[in-house]
Design an enzyme around this catalytic site. Structure first.
Site, PDB file in Angstrom:
ATOM      1  N   LYS A 258       9.943  21.791  95.911  1.00 41.08           N
ATOM      2  CA  LYS A 258      10.944  22.253  96.730  1.00 41.08           C
ATOM      3  C   LYS A 258      10.646  21.455  98.246  1.00 41.08           C
ATOM      4  CE  LYS A 258      13.491  24.438  94.052  1.00 41.08           C
ATOM      5  NZ  LYS A 258      14.878  23.908  93.658  1.00 41.08           N
TER       6      LYS A 258
ATOM      7  N   TYR B  62       6.012  24.654  92.201  1.00 40.16           N
ATOM      8  CA  TYR B  62       7.359  25.235  92.789  1.00 40.16           C
ATOM      9  C   TYR B  62       7.358  24.578  94.204  1.00 40.16           C
ATOM     10  CZ  TYR B  62      11.699  27.670  93.528  1.00 40.16           C
ATOM     11  OH  TYR B  62      13.036  27.929  93.711  1.00 40.16           O
TER      12      TYR B  62
ATOM     13  N   THR C  11      18.623  36.593  89.656  1.00 37.58           N
ATOM     14  CA  THR C  11      18.834  35.872  88.467  1.00 37.58           C
ATOM     15  C   THR C  11      17.779  35.769  87.741  1.00 37.58           C
ATOM     16  OG1 THR C  11      17.893  33.621  89.579  1.00 37.58           O
ATOM     17  CG2 THR C  11      20.157  34.084  90.138  1.00 37.58           C
TER      18      THR C  11
ATOM     19  N   ASN D 139      21.615  21.868  91.624  1.00 34.87           N
ATOM     20  CA  ASN D 139      20.970  22.935  91.514  1.00 34.87           C
ATOM     21  C   ASN D 139      20.019  23.353  90.515  1.00 34.87           C
ATOM     22  OD1 ASN D 139      21.657  26.168  91.549  1.00 34.87           O
ATOM     23  ND2 ASN D 139      21.923  25.753  89.440  1.00 34.87           N
TER      24      ASN D 139
ATOM     25  N   VAL E  95       5.814  22.865  96.000  1.00 37.61           N
ATOM     26  CA  VAL E  95       5.585  21.334  96.416  1.00 37.61           C
ATOM     27  C   VAL E  95       6.875  20.563  95.969  1.00 37.61           C
ATOM     28  CG1 VAL E  95       4.189  19.134  95.613  1.00 37.61           C
ATOM     29  CG2 VAL E  95       3.038  21.261  96.022  1.00 37.61           C
TER      30      VAL E  95
HETATM   31  P1  NAP Z   1      17.930  30.395  86.770  1.00 36.65           P
HETATM   32  O1  NAP Z   1      18.848  31.513  86.710  1.00 36.65           O
HETATM   33  O2  NAP Z   1      16.579  30.242  86.036  1.00 36.65           O
HETATM   34  O3  NAP Z   1      18.648  28.977  86.285  1.00 36.65           O
HETATM   35  C1  NAP Z   1      18.140  27.525  86.367  1.00 36.65           C
HETATM   36  C2  NAP Z   1      19.096  26.847  85.962  1.00 36.65           C
HETATM   37  O4  NAP Z   1      18.688  25.567  85.880  1.00 36.65           O
HETATM   38  C3  NAP Z   1      19.670  27.090  84.347  1.00 36.65           C
HETATM   39  O5  NAP Z   1      20.749  26.876  84.243  1.00 36.65           O
HETATM   40  C4  NAP Z   1      18.697  26.168  83.583  1.00 36.65           C
HETATM   41  O6  NAP Z   1      19.265  25.705  82.340  1.00 36.65           O
HETATM   42  C5  NAP Z   1      18.785  25.076  84.641  1.00 36.65           C
HETATM   43  N1  NAP Z   1      17.895  23.953  84.407  1.00 36.65           N
HETATM   44  C6  NAP Z   1      16.720  24.217  84.312  1.00 36.65           C
HETATM   45  N2  NAP Z   1      15.933  22.856  83.877  1.00 36.65           N
HETATM   46  C7  NAP Z   1      17.038  21.793  83.648  1.00 36.65           C
HETATM   47  C8  NAP Z   1      17.334  20.671  83.341  1.00 36.65           C
HETATM   48  N3  NAP Z   1      16.048  19.858  83.210  1.00 36.65           N
HETATM   49  N4  NAP Z   1      18.289  20.047  83.261  1.00 36.65           N
HETATM   50  C9  NAP Z   1      19.479  20.744  83.537  1.00 36.65           C
HETATM   51  N5  NAP Z   1      19.586  22.119  83.973  1.00 36.65           N
HETATM   52  C10 NAP Z   1      18.264  22.623  84.057  1.00 36.65           C
HETATM   53  O7  NAP Z   1      17.754  30.108  88.136  1.00 36.65           O
HETATM   54  P2  NAP Z   1      18.640  30.369  89.510  1.00 36.65           P
HETATM   55  O8  NAP Z   1      18.109  31.467  90.153  1.00 36.65           O
HETATM   56  O9  NAP Z   1      19.878  30.219  89.333  1.00 36.65           O
HETATM   57  O10 NAP Z   1      18.071  28.886  90.319  1.00 36.65           O
HETATM   58  C11 NAP Z   1      19.038  27.921  90.590  1.00 36.65           C
HETATM   59  C12 NAP Z   1      18.515  27.131  91.724  1.00 36.65           C
HETATM   60  O11 NAP Z   1      18.052  28.019  92.930  1.00 36.65           O
HETATM   61  C13 NAP Z   1      17.164  26.584  91.619  1.00 36.65           C
HETATM   62  O12 NAP Z   1      17.032  25.074  92.000  1.00 36.65           O
HETATM   63  C14 NAP Z   1      16.168  27.514  92.124  1.00 36.65           C
HETATM   64  O13 NAP Z   1      14.901  26.745  92.297  1.00 36.65           O
HETATM   65  C15 NAP Z   1      16.864  27.881  93.351  1.00 36.65           C
HETATM   66  N6  NAP Z   1      16.323  28.924  94.184  1.00 36.65           N
HETATM   67  C16 NAP Z   1      16.657  30.232  93.743  1.00 36.65           C
HETATM   68  C17 NAP Z   1      15.860  31.297  94.081  1.00 36.65           C
HETATM   69  C18 NAP Z   1      16.246  32.708  93.366  1.00 36.65           C
HETATM   70  O14 NAP Z   1      15.734  33.601  94.013  1.00 36.65           O
HETATM   71  N7  NAP Z   1      16.846  32.888  92.452  1.00 36.65           N
HETATM   72  C19 NAP Z   1      15.414  31.273  95.322  1.00 36.65           C
HETATM   73  C20 NAP Z   1      15.432  29.999  96.056  1.00 36.65           C
HETATM   74  C21 NAP Z   1      15.767  29.024  95.430  1.00 36.65           C
HETATM   75  P3  NAP Z   1      18.539  26.589  80.942  1.00 36.65           P
HETATM   76  O15 NAP Z   1      19.427  27.301  80.483  1.00 36.65           O
HETATM   77  O16 NAP Z   1      18.928  25.365  79.763  1.00 36.65           O
HETATM   78  O17 NAP Z   1      17.341  26.730  81.204  1.00 36.65           O
END
Ligand code: NAP
Length: 261
Positions: free
Chosen positions: A186, A182, A219, A84, A184
Protein backbone atom coordinates in the site's frame (compact mmCIF):
# COMPACT_ATOMS: atom_id res chain seq x y z
CA UNK A 1 -29.23 12.39 -24.95
CA UNK A 2 -26.88 13.56 -22.15
CA UNK A 3 -23.71 11.54 -21.69
CA UNK A 4 -24.06 9.03 -18.86
CA UNK A 5 -20.58 8.89 -17.28
CA UNK A 6 -18.92 5.48 -17.37
CA UNK A 7 -17.14 4.02 -14.34
CA UNK A 8 -15.20 0.77 -13.97
CA UNK A 9 -14.43 -0.78 -10.57
CA UNK A 10 -12.03 -3.67 -9.92
CA UNK A 11 -12.59 -6.35 -7.29
CA UNK A 12 -16.26 -5.44 -7.06
CA UNK A 13 -18.07 -8.74 -6.47
CA UNK A 14 -18.10 -8.02 -2.73
CA UNK A 15 -16.94 -5.60 -0.05
CA UNK A 16 -16.06 -1.99 -0.74
CA UNK A 17 -15.84 -2.46 -4.50
CA UNK A 18 -19.42 -3.66 -4.70
CA UNK A 19 -20.59 -0.80 -2.49
CA UNK A 20 -18.67 1.73 -4.62
CA UNK A 21 -20.57 0.37 -7.65
CA UNK A 22 -23.88 0.78 -5.82
CA UNK A 23 -23.10 4.37 -4.85
CA UNK A 24 -21.91 5.32 -8.35
CA UNK A 25 -25.04 3.80 -9.89
CA UNK A 26 -27.14 5.85 -7.46
CA UNK A 27 -25.33 8.95 -8.75
CA UNK A 28 -26.28 8.13 -12.33
CA UNK A 29 -23.09 6.48 -13.57
CA UNK A 30 -23.11 3.54 -15.96
CA UNK A 31 -21.00 1.05 -14.02
CA UNK A 32 -18.83 -1.80 -15.26
CA UNK A 33 -18.39 -4.12 -12.29
CA UNK A 34 -15.35 -6.35 -12.67
CA UNK A 35 -14.28 -9.39 -10.67
CA UNK A 36 -11.96 -12.36 -11.02
CA UNK A 37 -14.72 -14.74 -9.98
CA UNK A 38 -17.24 -14.79 -12.80
CA UNK A 39 -20.21 -16.28 -10.90
CA UNK A 40 -20.15 -13.84 -7.97
CA UNK A 41 -19.24 -10.94 -10.25
CA UNK A 42 -22.20 -11.59 -12.55
CA UNK A 43 -24.51 -12.05 -9.56
CA UNK A 44 -23.40 -8.74 -7.99
CA UNK A 45 -23.69 -6.89 -11.30
CA UNK A 46 -27.14 -8.35 -11.91
CA UNK A 47 -28.37 -7.41 -8.45
CA UNK A 48 -27.11 -3.84 -8.73
CA UNK A 49 -27.89 -3.13 -12.38
CA UNK A 50 -24.27 -2.91 -13.50
CA UNK A 51 -22.53 -4.51 -16.47
CA UNK A 52 -20.12 -7.34 -15.70
CA UNK A 53 -16.70 -7.91 -17.21
CA UNK A 54 -14.16 -10.43 -15.89
CA UNK A 55 -10.85 -9.13 -14.55
CA UNK A 56 -8.11 -10.78 -12.54
CA UNK A 57 -5.67 -7.95 -11.88
CA UNK A 58 -2.88 -10.46 -11.17
CA UNK A 59 -3.12 -11.86 -14.71
CA UNK A 60 -1.67 -9.57 -17.41
CA UNK A 61 -3.64 -11.44 -20.08
CA UNK A 62 -6.89 -10.82 -18.22
CA UNK A 63 -6.08 -7.10 -17.94
CA UNK A 64 -5.37 -6.90 -21.69
CA UNK A 65 -8.61 -8.74 -22.48
CA UNK A 66 -10.58 -6.41 -20.21
CA UNK A 67 -9.16 -3.35 -21.93
CA UNK A 68 -10.12 -4.77 -25.33
CA UNK A 69 -13.63 -5.73 -24.17
CA UNK A 70 -14.18 -2.29 -22.66
CA UNK A 71 -13.10 -0.52 -25.83
CA UNK A 72 -15.35 -2.80 -27.84
CA UNK A 73 -18.42 -2.15 -25.70
CA UNK A 74 -17.77 1.46 -24.76
CA UNK A 75 -15.79 3.08 -27.56
CA UNK A 76 -16.54 6.60 -26.25
CA UNK A 77 -14.22 6.03 -23.30
CA UNK A 78 -14.09 5.81 -19.55
CA UNK A 79 -14.77 8.59 -17.02
CA UNK A 80 -13.86 6.88 -13.74
CA UNK A 81 -11.48 4.04 -12.93
CA UNK A 82 -11.47 2.68 -9.37
CA UNK A 83 -8.61 0.25 -8.68
CA UNK A 84 -10.04 -1.42 -5.58
CA UNK A 85 -9.04 -5.09 -5.86
CA UNK A 86 -6.79 -6.10 -3.01
CA UNK A 87 -5.79 -8.80 -0.56
CA UNK A 88 -4.64 -8.86 3.06
CA UNK A 89 -3.25 -12.35 3.54
CA UNK A 90 -2.54 -14.20 6.77
CA UNK A 91 1.07 -15.03 7.59
CA UNK A 92 4.35 -13.68 6.34
CA UNK A 93 6.65 -15.47 3.93
CA UNK A 94 7.86 -15.16 0.36
CA UNK A 95 4.55 -16.43 -1.08
CA UNK A 96 2.54 -13.89 0.91
CA UNK A 97 4.94 -11.08 0.00
CA UNK A 98 4.91 -11.90 -3.72
CA UNK A 99 1.16 -12.46 -3.99
CA UNK A 100 0.30 -9.34 -2.01
CA UNK A 101 2.63 -7.08 -3.96
CA UNK A 102 1.51 -8.58 -7.26
CA UNK A 103 -2.21 -8.04 -6.61
CA UNK A 104 -2.19 -4.82 -4.59
CA UNK A 105 0.63 -2.91 -6.27
CA UNK A 106 1.31 -4.43 -9.69
CA UNK A 107 -2.39 -5.23 -10.18
CA UNK A 108 -3.32 -1.58 -9.79
CA UNK A 109 -0.36 -0.44 -11.91
CA UNK A 110 -1.13 -2.77 -14.82
CA UNK A 111 -4.84 -1.93 -14.72
CA UNK A 112 -4.15 1.82 -14.86
CA UNK A 113 -1.60 1.35 -17.64
CA UNK A 114 -4.03 -0.72 -19.72
CA UNK A 115 -7.02 1.61 -19.30
CA UNK A 116 -5.28 4.99 -19.28
CA UNK A 117 -5.63 5.42 -23.07
CA UNK A 118 -9.41 5.03 -22.74
CA UNK A 119 -9.87 7.72 -20.10
CA UNK A 120 -11.84 10.68 -21.39
CA UNK A 121 -11.25 14.38 -20.72
CA UNK A 122 -11.58 15.03 -17.00
CA UNK A 123 -11.21 11.34 -16.14
CA UNK A 124 -10.71 10.30 -12.52
CA UNK A 125 -8.50 7.46 -11.33
CA UNK A 126 -8.79 6.24 -7.75
CA UNK A 127 -6.24 3.86 -6.29
CA UNK A 128 -7.66 2.29 -3.13
CA UNK A 129 -4.78 2.28 -0.66
CA UNK A 130 -4.60 2.25 3.14
CA UNK A 131 -3.20 4.30 5.99
CA UNK A 132 -1.54 1.04 7.03
CA UNK A 133 0.85 1.82 4.18
CA UNK A 134 2.75 4.30 6.34
CA UNK A 135 6.18 5.40 5.09
CA UNK A 136 7.35 5.76 8.69
CA UNK A 137 7.47 1.96 8.79
CA UNK A 138 10.37 2.03 6.33
CA UNK A 139 14.03 2.61 7.19
CA UNK A 140 15.29 6.13 6.54
CA UNK A 141 17.05 4.96 3.37
CA UNK A 142 13.95 3.25 1.94
CA UNK A 143 11.77 6.17 2.87
CA UNK A 144 14.16 8.52 1.09
CA UNK A 145 13.96 6.28 -1.98
CA UNK A 146 10.14 6.38 -1.97
CA UNK A 147 10.13 10.15 -1.39
CA UNK A 148 12.70 10.95 -4.08
CA UNK A 149 11.20 13.68 -6.31
CA UNK A 150 12.61 11.92 -9.38
CA UNK A 151 11.27 8.47 -8.37
CA UNK A 152 10.48 6.63 -11.59
CA UNK A 153 7.93 3.90 -12.28
CA UNK A 154 10.82 1.47 -12.84
CA UNK A 155 12.45 2.40 -9.54
CA UNK A 156 9.17 2.06 -7.61
CA UNK A 157 8.51 -1.34 -9.20
CA UNK A 158 12.12 -2.25 -8.40
CA UNK A 159 11.57 -1.37 -4.73
CA UNK A 160 8.48 -3.59 -4.57
CA UNK A 161 10.41 -6.46 -6.17
CA UNK A 162 13.32 -5.83 -3.83
CA UNK A 163 10.99 -6.27 -0.84
CA UNK A 164 9.92 -9.69 -2.15
CA UNK A 165 13.55 -10.65 -2.82
CA UNK A 166 14.56 -9.52 0.68
CA UNK A 167 11.77 -11.59 2.24
CA UNK A 168 12.90 -14.60 0.19
CA UNK A 169 16.50 -14.11 1.36
CA UNK A 170 15.42 -13.73 5.00
CA UNK A 171 16.84 -10.22 5.25
CA UNK A 172 13.80 -7.95 4.97
CA UNK A 173 14.17 -6.52 8.51
CA UNK A 174 17.89 -5.84 8.06
CA UNK A 175 17.06 -4.25 4.70
CA UNK A 176 14.67 -1.82 6.38
CA UNK A 177 11.23 -3.24 5.52
CA UNK A 178 8.33 -3.79 7.97
CA UNK A 179 7.08 -7.34 8.50
CA UNK A 180 3.87 -6.59 6.58
CA UNK A 181 3.47 -7.27 2.89
CA UNK A 182 0.15 -5.41 2.99
CA UNK A 183 1.80 -2.25 4.38
CA UNK A 184 4.61 -2.34 1.81
CA UNK A 185 2.19 -2.92 -1.07
CA UNK A 186 0.00 0.00 0.00
CA UNK A 187 3.00 2.33 0.41
CA UNK A 188 3.65 1.40 -3.22
CA UNK A 189 0.04 2.14 -4.22
CA UNK A 190 0.00 5.59 -2.61
CA UNK A 191 3.39 6.43 -4.13
CA UNK A 192 2.08 5.25 -7.52
CA UNK A 193 -0.84 7.70 -7.44
CA UNK A 194 1.56 10.54 -6.69
CA UNK A 195 3.91 9.47 -9.45
CA UNK A 196 1.19 8.97 -12.08
CA UNK A 197 -0.27 12.40 -11.35
CA UNK A 198 3.20 13.94 -11.62
CA UNK A 199 3.95 12.22 -14.91
CA UNK A 200 0.53 13.06 -16.39
CA UNK A 201 0.50 16.68 -15.24
CA UNK A 202 0.78 17.89 -18.84
CA UNK A 203 -1.84 15.50 -20.20
CA UNK A 204 -4.49 17.52 -22.06
CA UNK A 205 -7.26 15.39 -20.55
CA UNK A 206 -6.69 17.03 -17.14
CA UNK A 207 -6.96 13.71 -15.30
CA UNK A 208 -7.34 13.61 -11.48
CA UNK A 209 -5.42 10.66 -10.00
CA UNK A 210 -5.52 10.07 -6.26
CA UNK A 211 -5.02 7.37 -3.66
CA UNK A 212 -7.61 6.99 -0.91
CA UNK A 213 -7.98 5.16 2.37
CA UNK A 214 -11.50 3.92 3.05
CA UNK A 215 -10.81 3.68 6.78
CA UNK A 216 -11.22 0.45 8.72
CA UNK A 217 -14.48 -0.86 7.29
CA UNK A 218 -16.68 -3.88 7.94
CA UNK A 219 -16.01 -6.18 5.00
CA UNK A 220 -14.51 -9.68 4.74
CA UNK A 221 -11.10 -7.97 4.89
CA UNK A 222 -11.88 -5.47 7.64
CA UNK A 223 -13.81 -8.00 9.74
CA UNK A 224 -17.04 -7.58 11.74
CA UNK A 225 -15.46 -5.42 14.46
CA UNK A 226 -14.15 -2.70 12.13
CA UNK A 227 -15.11 0.78 13.22
CA UNK A 228 -17.09 1.91 10.17
CA UNK A 229 -19.65 0.56 7.73
CA UNK A 230 -18.83 -0.52 4.20
CA UNK A 231 -21.06 2.36 3.07
CA UNK A 232 -18.84 4.91 4.87
CA UNK A 233 -15.65 3.27 3.59
CA UNK A 234 -16.95 3.29 0.03
CA UNK A 235 -18.03 6.92 0.34
CA UNK A 236 -14.39 7.84 0.99
CA UNK A 237 -13.55 6.22 -2.37
CA UNK A 238 -16.52 7.71 -4.23
CA UNK A 239 -15.46 11.19 -3.13
CA UNK A 240 -12.26 10.84 -5.16
CA UNK A 241 -14.12 9.24 -8.07
CA UNK A 242 -16.49 12.21 -8.36
CA UNK A 243 -14.12 15.13 -7.74
CA UNK A 244 -14.89 18.42 -9.45
CA UNK A 245 -12.72 19.38 -12.42
CA UNK A 246 -10.53 21.62 -10.24
CA UNK A 247 -10.17 18.93 -7.55
CA UNK A 248 -6.80 17.74 -6.28
CA UNK A 249 -4.55 15.21 -8.02
CA UNK A 250 -1.61 13.15 -6.79
CA UNK A 251 -2.74 13.09 -3.17
CA UNK A 252 -3.77 10.63 -0.49
CA UNK A 253 -7.16 11.21 1.10
CA UNK A 254 -9.54 9.77 3.67
CA UNK A 255 -13.11 11.08 3.83
CA UNK A 256 -12.18 13.89 1.48
CA UNK A 257 -9.33 15.17 3.66
CA UNK A 258 -5.58 14.81 3.05
CA UNK A 259 -4.28 11.86 5.08
CA UNK A 260 -0.83 10.98 6.40
CA UNK A 261 1.08 8.06 4.88
P1 NAP B 1 -12.62 -7.70 0.55
O1 NAP B 1 -13.99 -7.67 1.10
O2 NAP B 1 -11.67 -8.77 0.98
O3 NAP B 1 -12.72 -7.64 -1.04
C1 NAP B 1 -11.55 -7.67 -1.81
C2 NAP B 1 -11.97 -7.71 -3.26
O4 NAP B 1 -10.77 -7.73 -4.06
C3 NAP B 1 -12.77 -8.98 -3.61
O5 NAP B 1 -13.76 -8.64 -4.53
C4 NAP B 1 -11.71 -9.86 -4.23
O6 NAP B 1 -12.22 -10.83 -5.13
C5 NAP B 1 -10.92 -8.81 -4.98
N1 NAP B 1 -9.65 -9.33 -5.47
C6 NAP B 1 -8.63 -9.89 -4.77
N2 NAP B 1 -7.66 -10.29 -5.60
C7 NAP B 1 -8.07 -9.97 -6.86
C8 NAP B 1 -7.51 -10.13 -8.15
N3 NAP B 1 -6.32 -10.72 -8.34
N4 NAP B 1 -8.20 -9.67 -9.22
C9 NAP B 1 -9.40 -9.07 -9.07
N5 NAP B 1 -10.00 -8.93 -7.86
C10 NAP B 1 -9.33 -9.37 -6.78
O7 NAP B 1 -11.87 -6.32 0.91
P2 NAP B 1 -12.41 -4.83 1.02
O8 NAP B 1 -12.40 -4.46 2.45
O9 NAP B 1 -13.62 -4.64 0.21
O10 NAP B 1 -11.16 -4.07 0.37
C11 NAP B 1 -11.24 -3.35 -0.85
C12 NAP B 1 -10.01 -2.48 -0.95
O11 NAP B 1 -9.97 -1.58 0.17
C13 NAP B 1 -8.69 -3.25 -0.90
O12 NAP B 1 -7.77 -2.68 -1.79
C14 NAP B 1 -8.24 -3.06 0.54
O13 NAP B 1 -6.85 -3.19 0.69
C15 NAP B 1 -8.72 -1.65 0.81
N6 NAP B 1 -8.87 -1.33 2.23
C16 NAP B 1 -9.79 -1.96 3.00
C17 NAP B 1 -9.93 -1.61 4.33
C18 NAP B 1 -10.95 -2.25 5.23
O14 NAP B 1 -10.93 -1.98 6.43
N7 NAP B 1 -11.87 -3.05 4.72
C19 NAP B 1 -9.10 -0.62 4.89
C20 NAP B 1 -8.15 0.00 4.08
C21 NAP B 1 -8.06 -0.36 2.75
P3 NAP B 1 -12.49 -12.38 -4.68
O15 NAP B 1 -13.88 -12.40 -4.13
O16 NAP B 1 -12.35 -13.13 -5.96
O17 NAP B 1 -11.46 -12.74 -3.65
Amino acid sequence: MPHRPLALVTGANRGLGREVCRQLLARGYFVVLTARDEASGRAAAGALGAEFLPLDVADPGSVTALAAALRDRHPDGLDVLVCNAGVAMDGFDEHVARTTVDINFFGAARTVDALLPQLRDGGRVVLVSSGVGDRNRLSAALRAAVDAPDLSRERLAGLMNQFVADVRAGRHTAAGWPTSAYAVSKIGVTALAHLLARDLAGDPRHLRINAVCPGWARTDMGGPHAERSAEAGAASIVWAATLPADGPTGGFFRDGEPAAW
